[in-house]
Each structure stands twice: as structure tokens, then as C-alpha cells.
Design a protein around this motif. Structure first.
Motif, mmCIF file in Angstrom:
data_model
loop_
_atom_site.group_PDB
_atom_site.id
_atom_site.type_symbol
_atom_site.label_atom_id
_atom_site.label_comp_id
_atom_site.label_asym_id
_atom_site.label_seq_id
_atom_site.Cartn_x
_atom_site.Cartn_y
_atom_site.Cartn_z
ATOM 1 N N LEU A 10 -7.762 10.542 -2.483
ATOM 2 C CA LEU A 10 -8.046 10.167 -1.098
ATOM 3 C C LEU A 10 -9.227 9.205 -1.032
ATOM 4 C CD1 LEU A 10 -7.404 10.573 1.906
ATOM 5 C CD2 LEU A 10 -8.998 12.490 1.875
ATOM 6 N N GLY A 11 -10.238 9.454 -1.836
ATOM 7 C CA GLY A 11 -11.397 8.563 -1.875
ATOM 8 C C GLY A 11 -11.024 7.165 -2.339
ATOM 9 N N ARG A 12 -10.131 7.086 -3.323
ATOM 10 C CA ARG A 12 -9.682 5.772 -3.801
ATOM 11 C C ARG A 12 -8.901 5.040 -2.721
ATOM 12 N NH1 ARG A 12 -7.540 7.554 -9.727
ATOM 13 N NH2 ARG A 12 -9.579 8.000 -10.608
ATOM 14 N N TRP A 13 -8.048 5.761 -2.004
ATOM 15 C CA TRP A 13 -7.284 5.120 -0.932
ATOM 16 C C TRP A 13 -8.209 4.622 0.179
ATOM 17 C CZ3 TRP A 13 -2.681 9.005 -0.252
ATOM 18 C CH2 TRP A 13 -1.745 8.769 -1.264
ATOM 19 N N VAL A 14 -9.200 5.420 0.529
ATOM 20 C CA VAL A 14 -10.142 5.011 1.581
ATOM 21 C C VAL A 14 -10.937 3.793 1.125
ATOM 22 C CG1 VAL A 14 -12.219 5.706 2.844
ATOM 23 C CG2 VAL A 14 -10.282 7.275 2.668
ATOM 24 N N ALA A 15 -11.363 3.778 -0.125
ATOM 25 C CA ALA A 15 -12.106 2.619 -0.637
ATOM 26 C C ALA A 15 -11.219 1.376 -0.632
ATOM 27 C CB ALA A 15 -12.620 2.910 -2.043
ATOM 28 N N TRP A 16 -9.986 1.519 -1.073
ATOM 29 C CA TRP A 16 -9.048 0.390 -1.088
ATOM 30 C C TRP A 16 -8.793 -0.099 0.332
ATOM 31 C CZ3 TRP A 16 -7.708 -3.427 -3.710
ATOM 32 C CH2 TRP A 16 -6.473 -4.041 -3.618
ATOM 33 N N ALA A 19 -10.800 0.145 2.889
ATOM 34 C CA ALA A 19 -12.003 -0.536 3.385
ATOM 35 C C ALA A 19 -12.091 -1.959 2.835
ATOM 36 C CB ALA A 19 -13.249 0.258 3.003
ATOM 37 N N VAL A 20 -11.769 -2.134 1.567
ATOM 38 C CA VAL A 20 -11.819 -3.469 0.962
ATOM 39 C C VAL A 20 -10.794 -4.390 1.621
ATOM 40 C CG1 VAL A 20 -11.343 -4.751 -1.164
ATOM 41 C CG2 VAL A 20 -12.762 -2.700 -1.235
ATOM 42 N N VAL A 21 -9.576 -3.900 1.793
ATOM 43 C CA VAL A 21 -8.523 -4.724 2.412
ATOM 44 C C VAL A 21 -8.880 -5.040 3.862
ATOM 45 C CG1 VAL A 21 -6.086 -4.803 3.072
ATOM 46 C CG2 VAL A 21 -6.740 -3.884 0.855
ATOM 47 N N THR A 22 -9.437 -4.067 4.576
ATOM 48 C CA THR A 22 -9.839 -4.293 5.971
ATOM 49 C C THR A 22 -10.910 -5.381 6.059
ATOM 50 O OG1 THR A 22 -9.332 -2.020 6.585
ATOM 51 C CG2 THR A 22 -10.829 -3.220 8.024
ATOM 52 N N LEU A 23 -11.912 -5.285 5.224
ATOM 53 C CA LEU A 23 -12.977 -6.296 5.253
ATOM 54 C C LEU A 23 -12.456 -7.668 4.854
ATOM 55 C CD1 LEU A 23 -15.956 -4.253 3.791
ATOM 56 C CD2 LEU A 23 -15.631 -5.010 6.153
ATOM 57 N N ILE A 52 -1.230 -1.140 2.846
ATOM 58 C CA ILE A 52 -1.411 -0.150 1.789
ATOM 59 C C ILE A 52 -0.256 0.840 1.752
ATOM 60 C CG2 ILE A 52 -2.866 1.778 1.051
ATOM 61 C CD1 ILE A 52 -5.257 0.016 1.939
ATOM 62 N N VAL A 53 0.197 1.301 2.908
ATOM 63 C CA VAL A 53 1.318 2.250 2.939
ATOM 64 C C VAL A 53 2.578 1.607 2.374
ATOM 65 C CG1 VAL A 53 2.874 3.504 4.487
ATOM 66 C CG2 VAL A 53 0.405 3.693 4.786
ATOM 67 N N VAL A 54 2.863 0.394 2.782
ATOM 68 C CA VAL A 54 4.053 -0.301 2.265
ATOM 69 C C VAL A 54 3.916 -0.519 0.757
ATOM 70 C CG1 VAL A 54 5.320 -2.486 2.315
ATOM 71 C CG2 VAL A 54 4.671 -1.373 4.448
ATOM 72 N N GLY A 55 2.749 -0.918 0.308
ATOM 73 C CA GLY A 55 2.530 -1.124 -1.118
ATOM 74 C C GLY A 55 2.699 0.159 -1.924
ATOM 75 N N GLU A 56 2.198 1.273 -1.416
ATOM 76 C CA GLU A 56 2.355 2.554 -2.109
ATOM 77 C C GLU A 56 3.821 2.966 -2.173
ATOM 78 O OE1 GLU A 56 0.264 4.572 -3.757
ATOM 79 O OE2 GLU A 56 -1.362 3.140 -3.488
ATOM 80 N N CYS A 57 4.553 2.755 -1.088
ATOM 81 C CA CYS A 57 5.980 3.100 -1.080
ATOM 82 C C CYS A 57 6.757 2.248 -2.076
ATOM 83 C CB CYS A 57 6.567 2.935 0.322
ATOM 84 S SG CYS A 57 5.970 4.143 1.500
ATOM 85 N N VAL A 58 6.476 0.964 -2.124
ATOM 86 C CA VAL A 58 7.161 0.079 -3.065
ATOM 87 C C VAL A 58 6.805 0.455 -4.498
ATOM 88 C CG1 VAL A 58 7.288 -2.308 -3.870
ATOM 89 C CG2 VAL A 58 7.403 -1.811 -1.436
ATOM 90 N N ASP A 59 5.538 0.778 -4.752
ATOM 91 C CA ASP A 59 5.137 1.178 -6.096
ATOM 92 C C ASP A 59 5.835 2.474 -6.511
ATOM 93 O OD1 ASP A 59 3.520 0.936 -8.497
ATOM 94 O OD2 ASP A 59 2.421 2.675 -7.731
#
Length: 71
Positions: free
Chosen positions: A10-16, A18-22, A48-55
């Protein structure tokens, strides 16, 4: 132990997120767009959700292919 692993993911997803948002917000500011920070945050979440689903689909397909070919 399972809770700690979940919090780490969860921490990694939140960090990712935040980076994409900025990044999106910075690009929007450079292009003088009317997007707000909240719009960029929603867009980052969708990306991020679409990317996770595709991965996940990609990994499932590779695993299935490996099982059928015996590799």
C-alpha cells in the motif's frame, strides 16, 4: 507478517500515486491548462489502476503460456 506486507504494498502504491500526480500537475502547469490538483490526482489514480490491471493480465498470460509449453 501478512499485515506488514500489505502495508508495504500500500505504501508503494501511495508513493507511486503521489509521483504520478505531481508529474501530471507539473505538466499541466507548464502547458497552462485549467486542470486542478484534484483532477490530476484522479487521473493518476486511473492511470495506476489501469496499469496494474494490464500488468496482472500480462503476468497471467505469461504463466498460462509457460504452463502449456512446459517452460
Amino acid at each position: 507478517m501478512q499485515l506488514r506486507r500489505g502495508l508495504t504494498v500500500l505504501g508503494r502504491w501511495v508513493a507511486w500515486w503521489a509521483v504520478v500526480t505531481l508529474f501530471l500537475w507539473g505538466v499541466t502547469l507548464l502547458m497552462s491548462g485549467p486542470e486542478s490538483f484534484a483532477d490530476c490526482a484522479r487521473g493518476a489514480a486511473v492511470i495506476i489502476v489501469v496499469g496494474e490491471c494490464v500488468d496482472r493480465l500480462r503476468r497471467r498470460r505469461l504463466k498460462r503460456r509457460a504452463a502449456t509449453t512446459g517452460r
